[in-house]
Design an enzyme around this catalytic site. Structure first.
Site, mmCIF file in Angstrom:
data_model
loop_
_atom_site.group_PDB
_atom_site.id
_atom_site.type_symbol
_atom_site.label_atom_id
_atom_site.label_comp_id
_atom_site.label_asym_id
_atom_site.label_seq_id
_atom_site.Cartn_x
_atom_site.Cartn_y
_atom_site.Cartn_z
ATOM 1 N N MET A 10 0.850 -1.206 0.000
ATOM 2 C CA MET A 10 0.000 0.000 0.000
ATOM 3 C C MET A 10 0.874 1.240 0.000
ATOM 4 O O MET A 10 1.708 1.415 0.893
ATOM 5 C CB MET A 10 -0.931 -0.002 1.218
ATOM 6 C CG MET A 10 -1.995 -1.090 1.181
ATOM 7 S SD MET A 10 -3.022 -1.133 2.680
ATOM 8 C CE MET A 10 -1.976 -2.110 3.775
ATOM 9 N N MET A 11 0.698 2.072 -1.017
ATOM 10 C CA MET A 11 1.488 3.293 -1.127
ATOM 11 C C MET A 11 1.272 4.182 0.085
ATOM 12 O O MET A 11 0.146 4.344 0.560
ATOM 13 C CB MET A 11 1.113 4.048 -2.407
ATOM 14 C CG MET A 11 1.487 3.325 -3.693
ATOM 15 S SD MET A 11 3.260 3.004 -3.835
ATOM 16 C CE MET A 11 3.872 4.659 -4.092
ATOM 17 N N GLN A 62 7.582 -5.265 -4.153
ATOM 18 C CA GLN A 62 6.735 -5.025 -5.318
ATOM 19 C C GLN A 62 7.373 -3.967 -6.210
ATOM 20 O O GLN A 62 7.767 -2.894 -5.745
ATOM 21 C CB GLN A 62 5.327 -4.572 -4.935
ATOM 22 C CG GLN A 62 4.428 -4.534 -6.180
ATOM 23 C CD GLN A 62 3.019 -4.056 -5.918
ATOM 24 O OE1 GLN A 62 2.804 -2.894 -5.611
ATOM 25 N NE2 GLN A 62 2.049 -4.955 -6.053
ATOM 26 N N CYS A 92 -2.421 -1.330 -9.950
ATOM 27 C CA CYS A 92 -2.606 0.046 -9.495
ATOM 28 C C CYS A 92 -3.282 0.880 -10.578
ATOM 29 O O CYS A 92 -2.809 0.929 -11.718
ATOM 30 C CB CYS A 92 -1.266 0.669 -9.119
ATOM 31 S SG CYS A 92 -1.435 2.359 -8.492
ATOM 32 N N LYS A 131 0.573 -9.139 -9.153
ATOM 33 C CA LYS A 131 -0.653 -8.725 -8.479
ATOM 34 C C LYS A 131 -1.483 -7.967 -9.499
ATOM 35 O O LYS A 131 -1.038 -6.955 -10.046
ATOM 36 C CB LYS A 131 -0.365 -7.842 -7.264
ATOM 37 C CG LYS A 131 -1.625 -7.494 -6.459
ATOM 38 C CD LYS A 131 -1.279 -6.776 -5.153
ATOM 39 C CE LYS A 131 -2.510 -6.635 -4.269
ATOM 40 N NZ LYS A 131 -3.502 -5.678 -4.784
ATOM 41 N N HIS A 163 -6.760 -9.108 -7.084
ATOM 42 C CA HIS A 163 -7.728 -8.221 -6.445
ATOM 43 C C HIS A 163 -9.054 -8.426 -7.176
ATOM 44 O O HIS A 163 -9.136 -8.204 -8.385
ATOM 45 C CB HIS A 163 -7.262 -6.769 -6.566
ATOM 46 C CG HIS A 163 -8.095 -5.804 -5.781
ATOM 47 N ND1 HIS A 163 -7.576 -4.648 -5.251
ATOM 48 C CD2 HIS A 163 -9.401 -5.805 -5.433
ATOM 49 C CE1 HIS A 163 -8.529 -3.987 -4.610
ATOM 50 N NE2 HIS A 163 -9.645 -4.678 -4.721
ATOM 51 N N ASN A 202 -7.436 -11.080 -3.000
ATOM 52 C CA ASN A 202 -7.337 -9.777 -2.332
ATOM 53 C C ASN A 202 -8.641 -9.011 -2.574
ATOM 54 O O ASN A 202 -9.252 -9.133 -3.620
ATOM 55 C CB ASN A 202 -6.133 -9.025 -2.918
ATOM 56 C CG ASN A 202 -5.996 -7.593 -2.432
ATOM 57 O OD1 ASN A 202 -5.733 -6.695 -3.221
ATOM 58 N ND2 ASN A 202 -6.157 -7.356 -1.137
ATOM 59 N N GLY A 203 -9.051 -8.249 -1.556
ATOM 60 C CA GLY A 203 -10.223 -7.387 -1.732
ATOM 61 C C GLY A 203 -11.315 -7.634 -0.711
ATOM 62 O O GLY A 203 -11.907 -8.716 -0.670
ATOM 63 N N GLY A 224 -5.733 -5.808 2.975
ATOM 64 C CA GLY A 224 -5.288 -4.454 2.682
ATOM 65 C C GLY A 224 -5.581 -3.489 3.805
ATOM 66 O O GLY A 224 -4.942 -3.507 4.856
#
Length: 327
Positions: A10-11, A62, A92, A131, A163, A202-203, A224
């Site tokens: 996560m940025m 990543q 992203c 991803k 995701h 993911n999600g 996340g």
């Protein structure tokens, strides 16, 4: 069944300070770095970008990019730093990422992705994973996703983190967290069609019940926002999924953070750069609002200095009898 629980890259969240903090809570979850652009690894300050504390392992890096040669070089460099896995970002949706031609927009170019993965695989002995999303814009076509992943598999990747939402390329990353509906069946079906490969979902995963339900159908889950906003959720994961009872209390986690904080601040790290990640530590506990207020006032300001560190445990101990902060 292969059992993996990981924390999503996560940025502005999963930097080295956050990862150190999360590892104190959970010994077994897999951690991922924020996305680092391949070009930055090649031309930037490598130690600053890639060095990490050995406590953080198992740790995956990543990478973002779409130039096979650059990705291969960045992968080779990263391998020497001791990562356990190199992951290519294909999910992203931010405009900045699209402008530089990587992230979710690469779902439109499966053959280029295949070339990228192949080059990364040849450059390193590490597992190369991807991803991705289940689709992009109005394209939510299972056969397309299956072909996309087949190309990636043939290029050498055998670990797919998916995701379960489409990426809407003209929306913000924040909007992309909620606007496209989740479609878990796509991910479940990918596992059926790729039975020998590792498929991680993911999600929208924010409870033990959800993790256990998904693990019946896929090889792993990636958490996340829930892991960032309520980091002690990972203690529950440790206990219920990994059957590990040897878990630090919240207060013990902060006690273990003190030496790290002192070491980092001596290097010039600002206190708020570390402490901002701990805001959610007491989420759901009596006294959590008090903790957030305390951090806001004392820690999450640029001027916070080393002297303030000594007050962290004092604050927790003073509140131990009247709140749940000491637990």
């Amino acid at each position: 069944m292969h059992k993996t629980v990981s924390v999503a890259p996560m940025m502005d969240c999963t930097d080295k300070h956050d990862r150190y903090f999360l590892r104190l809570i959970s010994k077994n979850v897999k951690l991922y770095t924020e996305m680092i652009v391949a070009n930055a690894i090649i031309r930037g300050d490598r130690d600053f970008l890639l060095k990490f504390n050995s406590l953080e392992k198992p740790l995956a890096l990543q990478i973002g990019g779409s130039n096979p040669k650059e990705l291969a070089e960045a992968t080779k460099i990263a391998e020497s730093y001791g990562y356990d896995e190199i992951n290519l970002n294909l999910g992203c949706p931010s405009k900045k990422v699209q402008k530089n031609k990587f992230g979710a927009c690469l779902m439109k170019e499966p053959n280029l992705v295949g070339e990228c993965v192949s080059a990364m695989k040849k450059a390193s002995n590490l597992p190369v994973t991807i991803k991705t999303r289940i689709g992009y814009d109005n394209h939510e076509d299972y056969e397309y996703l299956k072909k996309f992943l087949t190309i990636i598999k043939n290029a050498g990747a055998e670990n797919f983190i998916i995701h379960a939402r489409r990426a809407i390329l003209n929306k913000t990353p924040k909007q992309n967290l909620t606007i496209p509906p989740l479609n878990y069946n796509f991910v479940y079906n990918i596992k059926k069609d790729f039975p020998k490969d590792i498929v991680i979902l993911n999600g929208g995963i924010d409870s033990i019940d959800k993790i256990q339900a998904h693990l019946k159908k896929v090889d792993g889950v990636m958490i996340g926002r829930a892991a960032y906003h309520s980091p002690y959720f990972l203690a529950e994961v440790e206990k219920e999924i990994f059957i590990n009872q040897n878990i630090l209390t919240r207060a013990e986690v902060m006690e273990r953070m003190i030496p790290y904080i002192k070491e980092e601040t001596k290097k010039g790290t600002r206190l708020n750069q570390i402490m901002r990640h701990t805001i959610g530590l007491f989420h759901g506990q009596k006294g959590s609002t008090d903790w957030k207020r305390y951090l806001s006032k004392n820690m999450c300001i640029r001027e916070a200095d080393l002297q303030k560190v000594n007050h962290i445990m004092d604050h927790i101990k003073n509140n131990r009898n009247t709140t749940s902060l000491g637990r």
